[in-house]
Enzyme design. Structure first.
Site, mmCIF file in Angstrom:
data_model
loop_
_atom_site.group_PDB
_atom_site.id
_atom_site.type_symbol
_atom_site.label_atom_id
_atom_site.label_comp_id
_atom_site.label_asym_id
_atom_site.label_seq_id
_atom_site.Cartn_x
_atom_site.Cartn_y
_atom_site.Cartn_z
ATOM 1 N N ARG A 26 0.809 -1.225 0.000
ATOM 2 C CA ARG A 26 0.000 0.000 0.000
ATOM 3 C C ARG A 26 0.845 1.280 0.000
ATOM 4 O O ARG A 26 0.534 2.210 -0.726
ATOM 5 C CB ARG A 26 -0.988 -0.025 1.178
ATOM 6 C CG ARG A 26 -2.128 -1.034 0.933
ATOM 7 C CD ARG A 26 -3.038 -1.165 2.127
ATOM 8 N NE ARG A 26 -2.276 -1.615 3.284
ATOM 9 C CZ ARG A 26 -2.726 -1.558 4.532
ATOM 10 N NH1 ARG A 26 -3.916 -1.046 4.799
ATOM 11 N NH2 ARG A 26 -1.981 -1.994 5.516
ATOM 12 N N ASN A 44 -6.540 -2.823 1.921
ATOM 13 C CA ASN A 44 -6.465 -4.285 1.903
ATOM 14 C C ASN A 44 -7.875 -4.832 1.931
ATOM 15 O O ASN A 44 -8.723 -4.321 2.646
ATOM 16 C CB ASN A 44 -5.757 -4.823 3.154
ATOM 17 C CG ASN A 44 -4.249 -4.675 3.063
ATOM 18 O OD1 ASN A 44 -3.704 -4.428 1.991
ATOM 19 N ND2 ASN A 44 -3.582 -4.826 4.186
#
Ligand SMILES: [Fe+3]
Ligand SMILES: [Mg+2]
Ligand SMILES: [Zn+2]
Ligand SMILES: [Zn+2]
Lengths: 770, 335
Positions: A26, A44
């Site tokens: 990320r 996520n």
């Protein structure tokens, strides 16, 4: 909400599946989006990572194409799907909280060796984690071994009992930090700690002092139990013969080689020859044990490794420090090589928790270097060799598990429970086959428990339940008995060597029929004999036996496997019958007369002497005939030492190809006869070994050639424990390729019985397709 | 010329009659058999009846330590004794192969008679058949037995409890190895003797002193490992054996190693496995050791709560090797 798209603007949703959680994915997305000045978010989810980005079309396109290239080192993208979204403006780019619904299909990362950044900080006196043994970041550190459940969050790991301090928390929450969402993030203030104990449980030292004292104990030749990543190691000075011998005595491990951890690549090169592919393996982030050829003489400035580290072996299992604690044990230490062997007694599973270590290793270790970060899943060190520039796994565990084998197509959930020795289990989900870490030999209670725990754990973290359990045909394998004890679901028995070949087929994503050459120890055959040198036609769930090695009796059953001299007698008995003593008296006189008489009587009456077409047992017979090994103390020792003894020679013993009851037979008796003749003439064992290897390779190629004529197939899959033999593997692969065959081999799972579970699962899926 | 069994001996005519009166009736002589009626009519003492039957087909028929006749008596007596019964009566059925030497038959019948007499058990009924050569192997014997179980005694494979200990009255594997060594013509120095013996006296002493005994089993075919597996499954418990306390004669261990067999799976014919509560284990051992068949009695294992249904051997180095029930003969599992 949605507004008409402005000219040249685009908004897309990207779904990324694979190992993309807990690996710094990320932050990479965040930084890439920010650098391209795109808006949107990343989060996520249960499948992997979900991204939305919006902005000018060309920059959105640039984002999509740069994402896979700039993915962090530990990420493994299996699927990347882009969907157009209605235009919608936004402000900035954000990392959103995790989505926790849906099925848990995201992949878990294996444990990863310490990265260069962390290593630099570890040894930097100005860093706040200077000499902190549990330093890690999103690019390195423990994963699989500390995960109790999914999703991969700190709460679901054995780090849940260490609340992060303010400094660690700030790193963890900062998307630009290397420790953003690094779940095991910790430091001296808030994380796990080490201490040193004596065998009576008295604490000798704590924190950094414990490490420094451990180094002193090691330097004095003492045995130190070191708690590692996937279990305990027993460490001892690799250059101190008395110390290594003491470890062997206490661990009750007679001759099986120990692995050696070296301080650095240079230290390995001082003692072993390291080819570039081998160096790449040594330095890879999986940090396996790599089997390397020893140098004849060590380079100046390096010390000789003690002979009892790997007796009668030209190779040495070498590896490099892979945790920060290992790095500290070698930093400023007066040694550069430590034996690091699994912390257990003889054949039991490696010990993982402190209490068990104090109990089970009390009589082995002088001191214990312990810590308070629990190991949830046991994971041994992985072992690889390099063959023709490609990795050949011998034991697949730490660093590789649970990375799945990607199959050719999706299918139902199937569980393969593996073989008896070197057991692994395999669970499939979608296109993935998750082969477990090495469980061990299922002959004792401790390993059986580990086997059951592994099955439970895999089902839990993958959140699937099998539709079919696949097991070996051998009724007495504990894995078979376990499978038969399950009331649900359906079961399927698969022949051992069918499974061997099917596992090569699975990992190569091969479609359609293939010729299979299984060169193996022993596997249960449906005809009441024991198989192990097999030529099969494998086509999905179906197989046909086209050929086999000659039958040799195994006088004494399992005893004959532990005592290769019995195989030598069996060979001479088959050649000469009652004349054997007369014709080969010189060779036979090596073994005590009384025992010889009993074994010949067993061969005569057939009592407890099952017939076997095993290739492994043929190696045993030759090894014993050549005077190399009469009795073994670890699996495969006679064959390994036969390979080790090999001296290059162009000669090749002749084997015959015959037919028997509709099968091709690789008749090994002419070959055995030549072995006996050369031995009688006093030919050196190393030359006998070379001629035997060469002759065997030539005969196998001839037989496969016949099978090609018969079936029209020219793809050959190779599997079985004998393919741990590098000389034979290399020669056979090269010769087959020269003859125009397409050769399929193992690169992801070992060719030994660790691959059985994958093959079983594959056959199970094919079976369900019908 | 050697006298042999002929088909006439099985005709039911005069030859049969002679065989019965001259060989069997003389050897087994007792009042009940002397009735010579279609069935024996017998007095029954108080208690519950125990009945058992077994057929004996051993090759060779004569072996060190006994023969098929004594074995046929001991085997059925022991089966009765394992349920706590005092054996009273036996029947004996013979299937004889044409050509069996009469001398051999007499030797076997004599041994049978002697075994019954020593055990104070009467052979009260019998039967003989002769089959053509090749339809049987020399001689097959079936014995059935009746015994009486005293009131209040309740033994069974389902009664083992965690914490109990496993006792045995002597060495393991003797019978099976005596048979195998003879059959394989193994010239091993020192002859291994079968342990074939009647255990009811030993068991009687044991039960009198320790009525708390929970399980008695004779580890015959399949050996100690198989019998303990049966108990572990019936009782839903685990059983641990201790390698260092297993009584195995050196010559038996040596022969097993040579032939590739595990003594724990080899048959015994004069051994009893007793599962007893820990509190009485010392007393039980003491009583057993006072009997000639129990001089080497010892504790070899323990019943556990964990691993129900499984039997494991704690080895000298401390691991636990599983001793499972094998499907057939021991086929190699090592790859
Ligand atoms: Fe195999
Ligand atoms: Mg019986
Ligand atoms: Zn790092
Ligand atoms: Zn901290």
């Amino acid at each position: 909400m949605s507004q008409p798209a402005e000219r040249g603007q685009r908004r897309i949703r990207i779904q990324v599946d694979g190992i993309v959680q807990g690996v710094g994915f990320r932050p990479t997305v965040y930084q890439l989006a920010r650098s391209l000045d795109l808006v949107g978010w990343v989060r996520n989810d249960s499948e992997g990572v979900e991204i939305e980005v919006a902005g000018p079309s060309d920059r959105v396109q640039a984002f999509v194409s740069r994402l896979p290239q700039e993915a962090p080192p530990l990420a493994k993208i299996v699927r990347l799907e882009v969907k157009e979204r209605p235009w919608e403006p936004g402000d900035g780019f954000h990392i959103q909280a995790s989505e926790r619904t849906g099925s848990r299909t995201t992949l878990i990362s294996p444990d990863v060796s310490i990265c260069e950044d962390c290593r630099r900080e570890l040894l930097d006196p100005s860093d706040r984690r200077f000499r902190y043994p549990f330093i890690n970041c999103t690019n390195c550190g423990p994963r699989y071994t500390i995960i109790r459940d999914v999703p991969y969050d700190r709460d679901n790991t054995t780090m849940d009992c260490f609340p992060m301090c303010a400094a660690c928390r700030a790193e963890y929450e900062d998307p630009r930090n290397r420790r953003f969402h690094a779940q095991p993030n910790a430091c001296w203030q808030c994380g796990p700690l080490v201490w040193l104990e004596d065998a009576q449980g008295h604490r000798l030292a704590e924190k950094d002092e414990a490490v420094r004292q451990a180094i002193r104990w090691l330097a004095e030749g003492k045995i130190v139990a070191v708690k590692g990543l996937g279990g305990f190691h027993l460490a001892v000075l690799a250059t101190d013969e008395a110390a290594v011998a003491r470890l062997r005595r206490r661990k009750i491990r007679e001759e099986k080689p120990f692995a050696v951890m070296f301080a650095s690549r240079e230290a390995v090169q001082g003692v072993c020859q390291v080819h570039p592919e081998e160096e790449a393996l040594l330095l890879s982030r999986e940090r396996p044990i790599v089997l390397l050829a020893k140098r004849r003489a060590v380079r100046p400035g390096h010390s000789e490794i003690a002979p009892s580290v790997a007796p009668r072996n030209r190779f040495l299992g070498a590896f490099l420090p892979y945790t920060p604690l290992h790095a500290l044990l070698f930093h400023d230490a007066p040694y550069e090589a430590l034996v690091m062997t699994s912390g257990n007694q003889s054949d039991e599973p490696i010990v993982t928790d402190n209490a068990a270590a104090r109990d089970r290793l009390r009589n082995i270790a002088d001191v214990f270097l312990l810590h308070n970060r629990d190991i949830h899943i046991r994971c041994d060190d992985s072992v690889v060799r390099s063959v023709r520039g490609k990795p050949r796994p011998l034991r697949r565990a730490r660093g590789y598990v649970p990375v799945p084998v990607v199959l050719r197509e999706s299918g139902p959930v199937v569980l393969g429970v593996g073989g008896e020795l070197k057991n692994t289990v395999c669970l499939t989900r979608g296109r993935y086959a998750f082969v477990s870490q090495h469980v061990g030999d299922l002959e004792n209670l401790e390993t059986l428990r580990a086997f059951e725990h592994t099955i439970d754990h895999l089902q839990k973290i993958l959140e699937v339940h099998p539709r079919l359990i696949v097991h070996d045909l051998h009724p007495d394998y504990l894995s078979t008995q376990w499978a038969e004890g399950q009331t649900q679901p359906a079961r399927l028995a698969v022949q051992h060597h069918h499974a061997h070949i099917a596992s090569v087929v699975a990992e190569n994503g091969w479609d359609g029929p293939v010729l299979g050459v299984a060169l193996d120890g022993t596997g249960y055959g449906p005809d009441g004999t024991i198989w192990g040198g097999e030529f099969l036609l494998v086509d999905g769930a179906r197989y046909e036996r086209l050929g086999r090695f000659s039958h040799l009796p195994l006088p004494g059953g399992e005893r004959a496997i532990k005592e290769p001299w019995r195989m030598a007698l069996a060979a001479l008995w088959c050649l000469e019958g009652e004349e054997a003593e007369k014709v080969h008296g010189e060779i036979l006189s090596r073994w005590p007369e009384k025992e010889r008489r009993v074994v010949f009587q067993m061969l005569r009456s057939g009592f407890n002497s099952p017939l076997s077409s095993s290739c492994g047992r043929l190696f045993d017979a030759v090894s014993a005939l050549a005077g190399i090994r009469d009795r073994i103390t670890y699996e495969g020792q006679a064959a390994i030492e036969l390979e080790q003894a090999l001296e290059p020679d162009a000669g090749a013993y002749e084997a015959r190809i015959t037919r028997d009851e509709g099968l091709w037979v690789l008749d090994v008796f002419p070959l055995l006869e030549e072995v006996a003749r050369d031995v009688r003439r006093g030919t050196r064992p190393g030359i006998v070994s070379a001629r035997f290897h060469n002759g065997l390779v030539r005969a196998i190629v001839h037989l496969v050639e016949r099978l090609r004529q018969e079936t029209g197939l020219s793809a050959v899959a190779l599997s079985g424990g004998v393919f741990q033999n590098i000389y034979l593997s290399r020669r056979l692969e090269e010769d087959l390729i020269d003859q125009g065959f397409q050769v399929l081999i193992h690169e992801q799972v070992p060719p030994n019985d660790a691959c059985i579970s994958l093959g079983q699962a594959h056959v199970g899926r094919e079976h369900l397709k019908r | 010329m050697e006298r042999t069994i002929t088909l006439d001996h099985g005709s039911g005519g005069r030859a049969t009659h002679e065989l019965i009166s001259q060989v069997f009736a003389q050897a087994f002589h007792n009042d009940y058999l002397g009735q010579m009626n279609d069935s024996a009519v017998l007095p029954v003492p108080e208690g519950r009846l125990a009945m058992s039957t077994d057929s004996y087909v051993v090759d060779p028929v004569i072996f060190p330590g006994g023969n098929i006749g004594s074995l046929a008596v001991h085997g059925t007596i022991n089966d009765l004794a394992m349920s706590g019964a005092r054996p009273l009566y036996l029947t004996a059925g013979f299937v004889l192969e044409e050509g069996l030497p009469l001398d051999l038959l007499e030797e076997i019948v004599q041994a049978m008679a002697q075994a019954a007499q020593e055990a104070r058990v009467a052979i009260v009924a019998g039967d003989t058949k002769v089959v053509p050569k090749g339809k049987a192997d020399k001689i097959f014997i079936n014995t059935a037995g009746v015994g009486v179980v005293p009131p209040g005694l309740e033994l069974g494979g389902q009664y083992a409890r965690p914490g109990d200990v496993v006792l045995i009255n002597g060495t393991i594997g003797d019978h099976g190895m005596a048979i195998l060594c003879t059959r394989q013509g193994l010239a091993l120095e020192g002859k291994i003797q079968s342990d074939s013996a009647a255990l009811h006296d030993l068991v009687g002493d044991l039960l009198q002193a320790c009525p708390e005994v929970r399980v008695l089993r004779d580890p015959t075919r399949g050996g100690v490992a198989t019998t303990l597996n049966e108990i572990a499954r019936q009782s839903g418990v685990g059983i641990r054996l201790f390698e260092e306390s297993l009584p195995i004669r050196d010559d038996v261990a040596g022969a097993c190693e040579l032939l590739g067999l595990d003594p724990l799976y080899v048959a015994n014919e004069g051994k009893v496995l007793a599962v007893v509560p820990p509190a009485v284990s010392e007393k039980a051992l003491e009583v057993m050791r006072r009997h000639p068949l129990g001089r080497e009695a010892r504790c070899i294992g323990q019943v556990t709560e964990e691993d129900p249904g499984r039997v494991a051997l704690r080895t000298r180095i401390g691991g636990h090797r599983l001793l499972d029930m094998l499907r057939g003969e021991q086929l190699p599992r090592i790859c």
